[in-house]
Design a protein around this motif. Structure first.
Motif, PDB file in Angstrom:
ATOM      1  N   CYS A 318      51.455  37.255  42.784  1.00  0.00           N
ATOM      2  CA  CYS A 318      51.595  36.845  44.183  1.00  0.00           C
ATOM      3  C   CYS A 318      50.289  36.322  44.776  1.00  0.00           C
ATOM      4  O   CYS A 318      50.298  35.464  45.646  1.00  0.00           O
ATOM      5  N   GLY A 319      49.171  36.856  44.320  1.00  0.00           N
ATOM      6  CA  GLY A 319      47.872  36.432  44.859  1.00  0.00           C
ATOM      7  C   GLY A 319      47.629  36.940  46.271  1.00  0.00           C
ATOM      8  O   GLY A 319      46.687  36.523  46.933  1.00  0.00           O
ATOM      9  N   MET A 320      48.460  37.853  46.749  1.00  0.00           N
ATOM     10  CA  MET A 320      48.341  38.316  48.130  1.00  0.00           C
ATOM     11  C   MET A 320      48.416  39.818  48.276  1.00  0.00           C
ATOM     12  O   MET A 320      48.773  40.337  49.330  1.00  0.00           O
ATOM     13  N   GLY A 321      48.183  40.533  47.198  1.00  0.00           N
ATOM     14  CA  GLY A 321      48.162  41.985  47.307  1.00  0.00           C
ATOM     15  C   GLY A 321      49.509  42.636  47.532  1.00  0.00           C
ATOM     16  O   GLY A 321      49.577  43.715  48.112  1.00  0.00           O
ATOM     17  N   ILE A 322      50.588  42.004  47.067  1.00  0.00           N
ATOM     18  CA  ILE A 322      51.876  42.682  47.248  1.00  0.00           C
ATOM     19  C   ILE A 322      52.495  43.180  45.946  1.00  0.00           C
ATOM     20  O   ILE A 322      53.249  44.125  45.944  1.00  0.00           O
ATOM     21  N   CYS A 323      52.192  42.535  44.836  1.00  0.00           N
ATOM     22  CA  CYS A 323      52.957  42.869  43.636  1.00  0.00           C
ATOM     23  C   CYS A 323      52.248  43.838  42.698  1.00  0.00           C
ATOM     24  O   CYS A 323      52.880  44.494  41.884  1.00  0.00           O
ATOM     25  N   GLY A 324      50.953  43.929  42.776  1.00  0.00           N
ATOM     26  CA  GLY A 324      50.222  44.875  41.937  1.00  0.00           C
ATOM     27  C   GLY A 324      49.883  44.358  40.542  1.00  0.00           C
ATOM     28  O   GLY A 324      49.261  45.063  39.749  1.00  0.00           O
ATOM     29  N   THR A 325      50.276  43.138  40.231  1.00  0.00           N
ATOM     30  CA  THR A 325      50.049  42.596  38.884  1.00  0.00           C
ATOM     31  C   THR A 325      48.571  42.561  38.501  1.00  0.00           C
ATOM     32  O   THR A 325      48.219  42.762  37.350  1.00  0.00           O
ATOM     33  N   CYS A 326      47.710  42.282  39.448  1.00  0.00           N
ATOM     34  CA  CYS A 326      46.305  42.018  39.147  1.00  0.00           C
ATOM     35  C   CYS A 326      45.444  43.278  39.233  1.00  0.00           C
ATOM     36  O   CYS A 326      44.228  43.195  39.369  1.00  0.00           O
ATOM     37  N   ILE A 353      41.870  48.791  41.972  1.00  0.00           N
ATOM     38  CA  ILE A 353      41.856  47.780  43.045  1.00  0.00           C
ATOM     39  C   ILE A 353      42.774  46.632  42.650  1.00  0.00           C
ATOM     40  O   ILE A 353      43.093  46.464  41.458  1.00  0.00           O
ATOM     41  N   LEU A 354      43.197  45.861  43.619  1.00  0.00           N
ATOM     42  CA  LEU A 354      43.945  44.635  43.325  1.00  0.00           C
ATOM     43  C   LEU A 354      42.920  43.505  43.335  1.00  0.00           C
ATOM     44  O   LEU A 354      42.335  43.192  44.380  1.00  0.00           O
ATOM     45  N   SER A 355      42.707  42.927  42.163  1.00  0.00           N
ATOM     46  CA  SER A 355      41.594  41.975  42.049  1.00  0.00           C
ATOM     47  C   SER A 355      41.795  40.704  42.867  1.00  0.00           C
ATOM     48  O   SER A 355      40.837  40.060  43.268  1.00  0.00           O
TER      49      SER A 355
HETATM   50  S1  FES Z   1      48.568  39.221  42.186  1.00  0.00           S
HETATM   51 FE1  FES Z   1      49.978  40.377  43.299  1.00  0.00          FE
HETATM   52  S2  FES Z   1      48.733  41.938  44.059  1.00  0.00           S
HETATM   53 FE2  FES Z   1      47.317  40.631  43.139  1.00  0.00          FE
END
Ligand code: FES
Length: 368
Positions: A318-326, A353-355
């Motif tokens: 997501c790139g926005m701190g919602i999905c937790g992938t990073c 942390i979420l990078s």
């Molecule tokens: S890419 Fe989704 S929280 Fe960072």
């Protein structure tokens, strides 16, 4: 569950978060592109800003994968929402969706979120530019403007590989034939191999083409979505014309390995320039202990950006701190994390942390 009818009175509205949805329809848009429509078990009004995206939570070969897709439907038809997915050579998630996602399957989605949307940049004159499956967020915008009788003048330029690849072709023609202020221009790179003739614009978007299709493009709010090289070309064109780039909004979709590499290279070049321009004292060191690499970044850059500069690809959806992938573990130093619920308090307590949304406050060490 079979739903015989919907009751608007008991319907809930969608808020940003995690929701379980069910696939209710699969539409074959072109030979390699499908639309998947979803509804919630308990009726939900899917309100969002046209252009925003959702992140799907999938399990592929026993592995949890998060992948973001822009919503292609419009909130003017709010009982369901849809995403449109093109098969990508080597695209693990897109191919999996095509091969596996069927009507009645359930999955979790996060969202809706995204700054690339029509609501946040209202304008009476817009120019939409899309390449390939990058049409999806713009289709959501067009459907919304059409359904709500908005007094907006729309020029829509869509670039496609061949005529058979034009997604939503008939719907676009229908919408754009009904409103004089809506104008559609389709550009095909080339004809089909099987020879379907194309009498419209051909090739790649260029200055003369832009002038012919949207002579007043300098007066418009511009929304652009497509593959990285396409958006780069559009941006360059606009910059050469001295366009006010604060009125240019873009969204990239998918990431092919080539894109990732290109991005890493670009970042590396950019990093060199920046390192020269900035006083060494202003730079922050980000060390990735498992790989033994480190980069210097500016104070407003994220840990994820630091990794990208080094060609380290921390998974990101997501790139926005919602999905937790990073998510990564911070082993030294402090960051400012501006997330949207993608990490639990327990994880934070353990140093994760979420990078994508963490900016180092000083030198840091990350386990990656
Ligand atoms: S890419 Fe989704 S929280 Fe960072």
């Amino acid at each position: 569950m079979t739903m015989s009818f919907l009751n608007p009175v008991t319907t809930q509205t969608w808020t940003n978060g995690r929701h379980l949805v069910r696939c209710v329809k699969v539409i074959q848009e072109t030979w390699d592109t499908r639309t998947f429509c979803f509804m919630a078990e308990q009726p939900v009004m899917f309100f969002f800003k046209p252009g925003q995206f959702v992140t799907l939570e999938l399990e592929i070969d026993g592995e949890q994968i998060m992948r973001s897709y822009t919503i292609s439907s419009s909130p003017s038809v709010p009982y369901s929402f849809s995403i449109t997915v093109k098969r990508m050579p080597g695209g693990r998630v897109s191919n999996w969706l095509h091969d596996n996602l069927k009507i009645n399957d359930e999955l979790a989605v996060h969202g809706p979120v995204g700054n690339f949307n029509l609501m946040d940049y209202p304008s009476e004159k817009v120019l939409m530019l899309s390449g390939g499956v990058g049409i999806t967020p713009l289709m959501s915008m067009v459907r919304w403007l059409f359904d709500t009788n908005a007094a907006v003048d729309v020029e829509f330029i869509h670039s496609s590989r061949t005529p058979k690849d034009v997604i939503y072709h008939r719907e676009l023609e229908h919408i754009f034939s009904r409103i004089p202020e809506f104008k559609l221009h389709i550009v095909c790179e080339r004809s089909d191999e099987l020879g379907e003739a194309w009498s419209g614009f051909r090739g790649y978007i260029s200055q003369p083409m832009l002038e012919l299709m949207a002579p007043d493009f300098m007066d418009r709010e511009i929304f652009c979505c497509g593959p990285t090289p396409y958006m780069k070309a559009v941006k360059q064109l606009l910059e050469q014309n001295g366009f006010d780039m604060s009125r240019y909004h873009e969204e990239s979709f998918g990431e092919t390995p080539a894109d990732v590499k290109e991005e890493a290279l670009e970042h590396a070049e950019q990093a060199e320039v920046e390192a020269e321009e900035l006083d060494a004292a202003d730079l922050i060191s980000v060390e990735f202990s498992s790989t033994g690499k480190s980069a210097y970044i500016k104070p407003d850059e994220t840990v994820h950006a630091a990794a990208a500069k080094l060609g380290l690809h921390i998974p990101k959806a997501c790139g926005m701190g919602i999905c937790g992938t990073c998510r990564v573990q911070l082993t030294s130093g402090e960051v400012e994390m501006d997330h949207n619920g993608g990490i639990t308090d327990e994880d934070v307590a353990e140093g994760y942390i979420l990078s994508c949304c963490s900016k180092p406050k000083g030198d840091v060490v990350v386990d990656y």
